[in-house]
Scaffold this active site. Structure first.
Site, PDB file in Angstrom:
ATOM      1  N   LYS A   1       0.859  -1.186   0.000  1.00  0.00           N
ATOM      2  CA  LYS A   1       0.000   0.000   0.000  1.00  0.00           C
ATOM      3  C   LYS A   1       0.894   1.233   0.000  1.00  0.00           C
ATOM      4  O   LYS A   1       1.914   1.257   0.691  1.00  0.00           O
ATOM      5  CB  LYS A   1      -0.887  -0.023   1.250  1.00  0.00           C
ATOM      6  CG  LYS A   1      -1.875   1.138   1.342  1.00  0.00           C
ATOM      7  CD  LYS A   1      -2.788   1.004   2.556  1.00  0.00           C
ATOM      8  CE  LYS A   1      -3.824   2.122   2.607  1.00  0.00           C
ATOM      9  NZ  LYS A   1      -4.728   2.003   3.780  1.00  0.00           N
TER      10      LYS A   1
ATOM     11  N   SER B   1      -9.745   2.213   2.840  1.00  0.00           N
ATOM     12  CA  SER B   1      -8.861   2.939   1.970  1.00  0.00           C
ATOM     13  C   SER B   1      -7.887   2.045   1.202  1.00  0.00           C
ATOM     14  O   SER B   1      -7.293   2.492   0.224  1.00  0.00           O
ATOM     15  CB  SER B   1      -8.045   3.951   2.785  1.00  0.00           C
ATOM     16  OG  SER B   1      -7.232   3.267   3.734  1.00  0.00           O
TER      17      SER B   1
ATOM     18  N   SER C   1     -10.027  -0.164   7.104  1.00  0.00           N
ATOM     19  CA  SER C   1      -9.445  -0.157   5.763  1.00  0.00           C
ATOM     20  C   SER C   1      -8.709  -1.421   5.324  1.00  0.00           C
ATOM     21  O   SER C   1      -8.264  -1.482   4.178  1.00  0.00           O
ATOM     22  CB  SER C   1      -8.504   1.021   5.605  1.00  0.00           C
ATOM     23  OG  SER C   1      -9.250   2.185   5.407  1.00  0.00           O
TER      24      SER C   1
HETATM   25  N1  GLN Z   1     -13.306   4.597   6.186  1.00  0.00           N
HETATM   26  C1  GLN Z   1     -12.651   5.081   7.351  1.00  0.00           C
HETATM   27  C2  GLN Z   1     -12.205   6.508   7.143  1.00  0.00           C
HETATM   28  O1  GLN Z   1     -12.538   7.054   6.151  1.00  0.00           O
HETATM   29  C3  GLN Z   1     -11.496   4.191   7.705  1.00  0.00           C
HETATM   30  C4  GLN Z   1     -10.278   4.458   6.916  1.00  0.00           C
HETATM   31  C5  GLN Z   1      -9.117   3.616   7.360  1.00  0.00           C
HETATM   32  O2  GLN Z   1      -9.277   2.624   8.070  1.00  0.00           O
HETATM   33  N2  GLN Z   1      -7.940   4.026   6.987  1.00  0.00           N
HETATM   34  O3  GLN Z   1     -11.558   7.078   7.947  1.00  0.00           O
END
Ligand code: GLN
Length: 488
Positions: A74, A149, A173
């Site tokens: 990532k 994400s 995420s």
């Molecule tokens: N969807 C969540 C956010 O927008 C989690 C994102 C994540 O875990 N990095 O913050």
């Protein structure tokens, strides 16, 4: 070959049925031919140089189980030599002078880096649509988001562009994109995986973990990526463990807590049906279902969306156009340079979170929002302890859906940040509590336009219970084949 699991690929390499170079080339060719926008940075030369080293380790009998197996990272993990952008214009051309600990660990194991994976900007998002470099497409249905994400990570594994990928989970995420793309992912207990060189979003929540095809593969990857790191102040000092040690344990008598709050209004019928079918499969494997309650579940959304932006506003203050990344071309004085660089470098969602975060931390609002959220965070963690720990504990693991719906269509939620936030309802509480959680494929639902879209089952355990989660997931994957299904 691309269909094989990491475990199987490892066996092929050890038996010299294929070389690391051939394997890397095969995946690089697949990446070249793909139109999913899962990768942000590919560099054949760098990859093949690593593969060559792996090949000599293999022929010198100096190889471990992961040596020569390809992996992609990532774009939140910094990598020496490879660009690291965090999906942001702010770091458009940033090349780190060092490797993140996780990258260092996989390099030391001899894994071969295939490239850097698309993600929401600074890991903020649920659909990968907040990437400066454009969204990743869901390999099951290109009209759909891959989740976020870590959308690039999940899509790459689902499309068999990589046998394994790193990802990070701040509020879901790893689990949510794994669920939406039909692959397996685990977020370990907070503090297990070093955050050094993992570009920070919300430091008290951020946790790295693997995405792969199977629970067994995730265990092998966790074996390499966990461990104490003195460069991360929240890294845990614990004895090394083998996360694959109990994969084959029987599930006879396992008590599965099914939180009633995870099955209420808002859960799509197709997701509920697939999750309930998975729960029945576990009953066939000898487990017992126990209804439990996690009464504070609903509060996890407001609590997370106060705490995460608060920490983000602080973490992202380092991007000032001086020390890192983008600097505006024209500016007047120093303040103007900060303002313009940040205005140009950050996308809309990141700016929204910096504003919210600065607001909830400001004098006069700190007590009302930030402090209050911290108190409720503690109660959310207590909900889980009531179910999973102590003399009156009700269950060994908790199961439910990961996402209230299957993957939605690209563009459907882009103008509605709150709709995106609501999609996190089942993953946030685990993150706030710091508990391990995973997602495994358990069926399919129907996209709005009738595309076939995957459903994930969430498995949550108590602190340090990763080996048990993987055991539970592995037994399911021995009895079913959802994890082996592939997009057309
Ligand atoms: N969807 C969540 C956010 O927008 C989690 C994102 C994540 O875990 N990095 O913050």
């Amino acid at each position: 070959m691309h269909k094989l699991t990491l475990k199987e690929l490892s066996a092929q390499l050890q038996a010299r049925k294929i070389s690391a170079t051939e394997l890397a080339t095969l995946f690089l060719d697949r990446i070249d031919a793909s139109d999913l926008n899962a990768f942000l940075h590919v560099d054949r030369e760098l990859t093949l140089a690593q593969a060559k080293v792996a090949d000599s380790r293999l022929s010198d009998n100096n190889a471990g189980q992961l040596t020569g197996v390809p992996i992609a990272h990532k774009d939140i993990f910094v990598t020496r030599g490879w660009r690291t952008t965090a999906g942001s214009r702010m770091l458009d051309n940033y090349v780190s002078p060092f490797d993140a600990t996780v990258v260092e660990q996989f390099n030391a194991a001899g894994m071969v880096t295939l490239g850097k994976l698309n993600c929401d900007e600074f890991a903020m998002g649920s659909g990968n649509e907040n990437s400066y470099f454009g969204p990743t497409l869901n390999p099951w249905d290109k009209r759909a988001v891959p989740g976020g994400s870590s959308g690039g990570s999940a899509a790459a594994v689902a499309a068999r562009l990589a046998p394994a990928a790193t990802a990070t989970d701040t509020g879901g995420s790893i689990r949510q994109p794994a669920s939406l793309c039909g692959v397996t992912g685990i977020k370990p207990t907070y503090g297990s995986v070093s955050r050094y060189g993992m570009i920070a979003f919300a430091s008290s929540l951020d946790q790295g973990g693997p995405i792969a095809k199977t629970a067994e593969d995730c265990g092998l990857l966790l074996n390499a990526m966990t461990g104490f790191d003195e460069r991360d102040s929240t890294s845990l000092q614990r004895p090394k463990e083998d996360f694959t040690r109990s994969l084959n344990d029987s599930l006879q008598g396992l008590r599965i807590g099914v939180p009633k709050e995870f099955f209420g209004a808002g859960l799509a019928a197709d997701v509920e049906a697939a999750v309930r079918a998975a729960l029945s499969e576990f009953e066939k494997l000898g487990a017992k279902l126990v209804e439990i309650s996690l009464p504070k579940t609903e509060l996890s959304i407001p609590v997370y969306y106060v705490i995460a932006p608060a920490e983000a506003s602080s973490n992202l203050s380092r991007f000032d156009g001086v020390r890192y990344g983008h600097r505006a071309a024209d500016y007047g004085n120093l303040d103007d340079m900060y303002r313009k660089s940040r205005a140009e470098g950050f996308g809309e969602e990141v700016k929204r979170r910096i504003l919210v975060g600065s607001y909830v931390l400001s004098h006069g609002y700190y007590d009302a929002y930030y402090l209050q959220a911290q108190k409720i965070r503690r109660l959310i963690a207590q909900d889980f302890q009531n179910a999973l720990a102590g003399a009156n504990r009700q269950c060994d693991v908790i199961m439910g859906p990961v996402s209230p719906t299957v993957a939605w269509d690209l563009g459907d939620k882009t103008n509605d940040p709150v709709a995106n936030y609501l999609a996190d309802i089942f993953t946030l509480s685990t993150s706030l509590a710091g508990l391990p959680g995973m997602s495994i494929p358990c069926g399919f639902g129907q996209g709005e336009k009738n595309g076939k879209r995957p459903v994930g089952l969430q498995i949550i355990g108590n602190y340090f219970d990763e080996a048990r989660l993987l055991n539970v997931a592995h037994q399911f994957q021995q009895a079913t084949d959802w994890h082996l299904r592939e997009p057309a």
